[in-house]
Design a protein around this motif. Structure first.
Motif, PDB file in Angstrom:
ATOM      1  N   SER A  44     -38.258   4.199  69.714  1.00 23.31           N
ATOM      2  CA  SER A  44     -39.309   3.836  70.672  1.00 23.31           C
ATOM      3  C   SER A  44     -38.679   3.343  71.970  1.00 23.31           C
ATOM      4  CB  SER A  44     -40.185   2.715  70.116  1.00 23.31           C
ATOM      5  OG  SER A  44     -40.585   2.999  68.810  1.00 23.31           O
ATOM      6  N   THR A  45     -37.646   2.502  71.816  1.00 25.75           N
ATOM      7  CA  THR A  45     -36.995   1.908  72.979  1.00 25.75           C
ATOM      8  C   THR A  45     -36.311   2.961  73.855  1.00 25.75           C
ATOM      9  OG1 THR A  45     -36.620  -0.045  71.611  1.00 25.75           O
ATOM     10  CG2 THR A  45     -35.366   0.082  73.659  1.00 25.75           C
ATOM     11  N   GLY A  46     -35.904   4.050  73.241  1.00 23.02           N
ATOM     12  CA  GLY A  46     -35.318   5.150  73.998  1.00 23.02           C
ATOM     13  C   GLY A  46     -36.374   6.030  74.641  1.00 23.02           C
ATOM     14  N   ILE A 132     -36.042   5.386  56.754  1.00 24.98           N
ATOM     15  CA  ILE A 132     -37.456   5.482  57.129  1.00 24.98           C
ATOM     16  C   ILE A 132     -37.704   4.534  58.307  1.00 24.98           C
ATOM     17  CG2 ILE A 132     -39.822   5.018  56.350  1.00 24.98           C
ATOM     18  CD1 ILE A 132     -38.618   5.343  53.438  1.00 24.98           C
ATOM     19  N   TYR A 133     -38.446   4.994  59.289  1.00 23.16           N
ATOM     20  CA  TYR A 133     -38.810   4.122  60.416  1.00 23.16           C
ATOM     21  C   TYR A 133     -40.290   3.780  60.267  1.00 23.16           C
ATOM     22  CZ  TYR A 133     -39.592   2.802  65.368  1.00 23.16           C
ATOM     23  OH  TYR A 133     -39.948   2.144  66.529  1.00 23.16           O
ATOM     24  N   SER A 134     -40.540   2.555  59.801  1.00 21.79           N
ATOM     25  CA  SER A 134     -41.917   2.103  59.572  1.00 21.79           C
ATOM     26  C   SER A 134     -42.323   1.109  60.652  1.00 21.79           C
ATOM     27  CB  SER A 134     -42.005   1.447  58.185  1.00 21.79           C
ATOM     28  OG  SER A 134     -43.290   0.920  57.976  1.00 21.79           O
ATOM     29  N   ALA A 137     -47.818  -1.054  63.502  1.00 24.56           N
ATOM     30  CA  ALA A 137     -48.613  -1.447  64.676  1.00 24.56           C
ATOM     31  C   ALA A 137     -48.735  -0.300  65.678  1.00 24.56           C
ATOM     32  CB  ALA A 137     -47.978  -2.666  65.348  1.00 24.56           C
ATOM     33  N   LEU A 138     -47.734   0.552  65.735  1.00 30.22           N
ATOM     34  CA  LEU A 138     -47.785   1.671  66.683  1.00 30.22           C
ATOM     35  C   LEU A 138     -48.253   2.970  66.044  1.00 30.22           C
ATOM     36  CD1 LEU A 138     -44.625   1.151  68.962  1.00 30.22           C
ATOM     37  CD2 LEU A 138     -46.970   0.392  69.319  1.00 30.22           C
ATOM     38  N   THR A 139     -47.966   3.145  64.748  1.00 32.74           N
ATOM     39  CA  THR A 139     -48.321   4.417  64.102  1.00 32.74           C
ATOM     40  C   THR A 139     -49.647   4.354  63.347  1.00 32.74           C
ATOM     41  OG1 THR A 139     -47.137   3.783  62.096  1.00 32.74           O
ATOM     42  CG2 THR A 139     -45.893   5.050  63.748  1.00 32.74           C
ATOM     43  N   VAL A 160     -34.842   1.454  55.053  1.00 34.69           N
ATOM     44  CA  VAL A 160     -36.022   1.414  55.921  1.00 34.69           C
ATOM     45  C   VAL A 160     -35.781   0.490  57.107  1.00 34.69           C
ATOM     46  CG1 VAL A 160     -37.069  -0.395  54.474  1.00 34.69           C
ATOM     47  CG2 VAL A 160     -38.518   0.917  56.017  1.00 34.69           C
ATOM     48  N   LYS A 161     -36.219   0.950  58.262  1.00 33.41           N
ATOM     49  CA  LYS A 161     -36.299   0.064  59.432  1.00 33.41           C
ATOM     50  C   LYS A 161     -37.709  -0.503  59.383  1.00 33.41           C
ATOM     51  CE  LYS A 161     -36.560   1.107  64.351  1.00 33.41           C
ATOM     52  NZ  LYS A 161     -37.117  -0.112  64.926  1.00 33.41           N
ATOM     53  N   PHE A 162     -37.780  -1.786  59.079  1.00 34.14           N
ATOM     54  CA  PHE A 162     -39.046  -2.434  58.743  1.00 34.14           C
ATOM     55  C   PHE A 162     -39.513  -3.219  59.969  1.00 34.14           C
ATOM     56  CE2 PHE A 162     -41.680  -5.768  56.909  1.00 34.14           C
ATOM     57  CZ  PHE A 162     -42.347  -5.136  55.876  1.00 34.14           C
TER      58      PHE A 162
HETATM   59  C1  NAY Z   1     -37.221   1.303  68.386  1.00 29.74           C
HETATM   60  O1  NAY Z   1     -37.380   2.329  67.731  1.00 29.74           O
HETATM   61  O2  NAY Z   1     -36.711   1.322  69.493  1.00 29.74           O
HETATM   62  C2  NAY Z   1     -37.714   0.056  67.818  1.00 29.74           C
HETATM   63  O3  NAY Z   1     -38.709   0.058  67.135  1.00 29.74           O
HETATM   64  C3  NAY Z   1     -36.939  -1.174  68.037  1.00 29.74           C
HETATM   65  C4  NAY Z   1     -37.710  -2.352  67.618  1.00 29.74           C
HETATM   66  C5  NAY Z   1     -38.504  -2.865  68.778  1.00 29.74           C
HETATM   67  N1  NAY Z   1     -39.834  -2.362  68.696  1.00 29.74           N
HETATM   68  C6  NAY Z   1     -40.454  -1.810  69.761  1.00 29.74           C
HETATM   69  C7  NAY Z   1     -41.759  -1.187  69.491  1.00 29.74           C
HETATM   70  O4  NAY Z   1     -40.012  -1.834  70.872  1.00 29.74           O
HETATM   71  O5  NAY Z   1     -37.036  -4.601  69.144  1.00 29.74           O
HETATM   72  C8  NAY Z   1     -38.385  -4.366  68.824  1.00 29.74           C
HETATM   73  C9  NAY Z   1     -39.289  -5.018  69.852  1.00 29.74           C
HETATM   74  O6  NAY Z   1     -39.181  -4.379  71.104  1.00 29.74           O
HETATM   75  C10 NAY Z   1     -38.969  -6.496  70.040  1.00 29.74           C
HETATM   76  O7  NAY Z   1     -38.959  -7.145  68.812  1.00 29.74           O
HETATM   77  C11 NAY Z   1     -39.972  -7.160  70.989  1.00 29.74           C
HETATM   78  O8  NAY Z   1     -41.235  -7.249  70.392  1.00 29.74           O
END
Ligand code: NAY
Length: 288
Positions: A44-46, A132-134, A137-139, A160-162
């Motif tokens: 997500s961050t990427g 697994i990327y769980s 809240a977003l999915t 799993v990435k929880f």
């Molecule tokens: C991702 O795939 O980049 C992530 O899910 C990393 C986890 C981050 N989640 C999101 C949605 O950005 O680091 C968390 C998050 O940004 C941080 O805890 C602030 O809420």
């Protein structure tokens, strides 16, 4: 594969192209300065869900080329187009990524058999392990203990990435599957997850706060909870300020303060206005 992984940011230019020079700088900064154990690429961050398949491949290439074997690399390949997910899984595996990861399929309300088929299809196509990327809240995809257990039956599913604030479920998974890797996904809850004996964490804020996060994790592992709590408090002051100002653009602005060419976010994410840029600089001064 244990340890702290940065959910890697990507540098884009104003038109949304990958800024390779900037991406290399982000990779180096995470390895050399933040000293994380690994990088989680195209999560997500990427801004993975905002870019093309070709850009995803370009990012996998550049990151591997820059990082070499300095740290572990996990490639997030999940996509609603399963053919694309398979192609990316094969691509990253051929590049030498240590593991792949895939977000649970989202948007359509897939039933669990469909989710399981998605993971097994990706895994049947590669000689690599999967995390697994769980991120419910977003999915909108909430899996229970038994469902995680069914996915774990495939030996290539190593963990799993929880990313959920459900510590009851986290504890149950930890207890039931001691040999699977659990990575905590919410940086503001790192200490709470570490106390439950997770194997590591993957976080966006580690791009700028990786060293402190690692200390929290290690202190918790040593049972030094008081010290860890102090550092989590300082960290959460930082995270609260970042979230308030706009998560990804603020992290990019803070990276720029550190001399890293972190570039722009992809639209429709909006850029910080002048006040937001000023605020980001203040956050860096006050909280880092
Ligand atoms: C991702 O795939 O980049 C992530 O899910 C990393 C986890 C981050 N989640 C999101 C949605 O950005 O680091 C968390 C998050 O940004 C941080 O805890 C602030 O809420």
């Amino acid at each position: 594969m244990k340890g702290l992984y940065t959910a890697l940011m990507c540098s884009f230019d104003e038109k949304g192209n990958v800024n390779e020079k900037g991406l290399r700088e982000i990779v180096r900064y995470n390895i050399d300065v933040q000293q994380v154990d690994g990088l989680y690429v195209n999560g997500s961050t990427g801004e993975n869900f905002l870019i093309s398949k070709e850009q995803k491949k370009q990012i996998f290439d550049v990151v591997k080329n820059e990082a070499g074997d300095d740290v572990k690399l996990i490639a997030q390949v999940g996509a609603l187009n399963l053919d694309e997910a398979v192609e990316l899984a094969q691509y990253a595996t051929n590049l030498g990524y240590n593991a792949i990861s895939a977000v649970t399929p989202f948007y359509y309300k897939f039933d669990f058999d469909e989710i399981k088929d998605y993971y097994n299809t990706i895994l049947d196509s590669v000689d690599n392990d999967l995390i697994i990327y769980s991120i419910p809240a977003l999915t909108g995809v909430n899996m229970n203990l038994e469902q995680f257990g069914e996915l774990f039956e495939n030996e290539k599913v190593i963990g799993v990435k929880f990313t959920a604030p459900d510590f009851f479920l986290l504890e149950r998974i930890r207890h039931a599957y001691p040999d699977k890797l659990i990575y905590s996904g919410f940086d503001e809850m790192l200490l709470s997850a570490s106390v439950l004996n997770v194997d590591g964490a993957i976080g966006s804020t580690f791009n700028v706060n990786g060293r402190r996060a690692k200390q929290i994790f290690e202190l918790a592992q040593n049972g030094q909870i008081g010290e860890a709590r102090e550092l989590q408090k300082v960290t959460n002051d930082l995270i609260a300020a970042i979230l308030d100002n706009g998560l990804y653009p603020t992290i990019k602005e803070i990276l720029k303060v550190q001399g890293v060419d972190a570039g722009y976010c992809r639209k429709p994410m909006k850029a910080l206005d002048a006040a937001g840029v000023k605020q980001a600089k203040q956050i860096a001064e006050r909280h880092l």
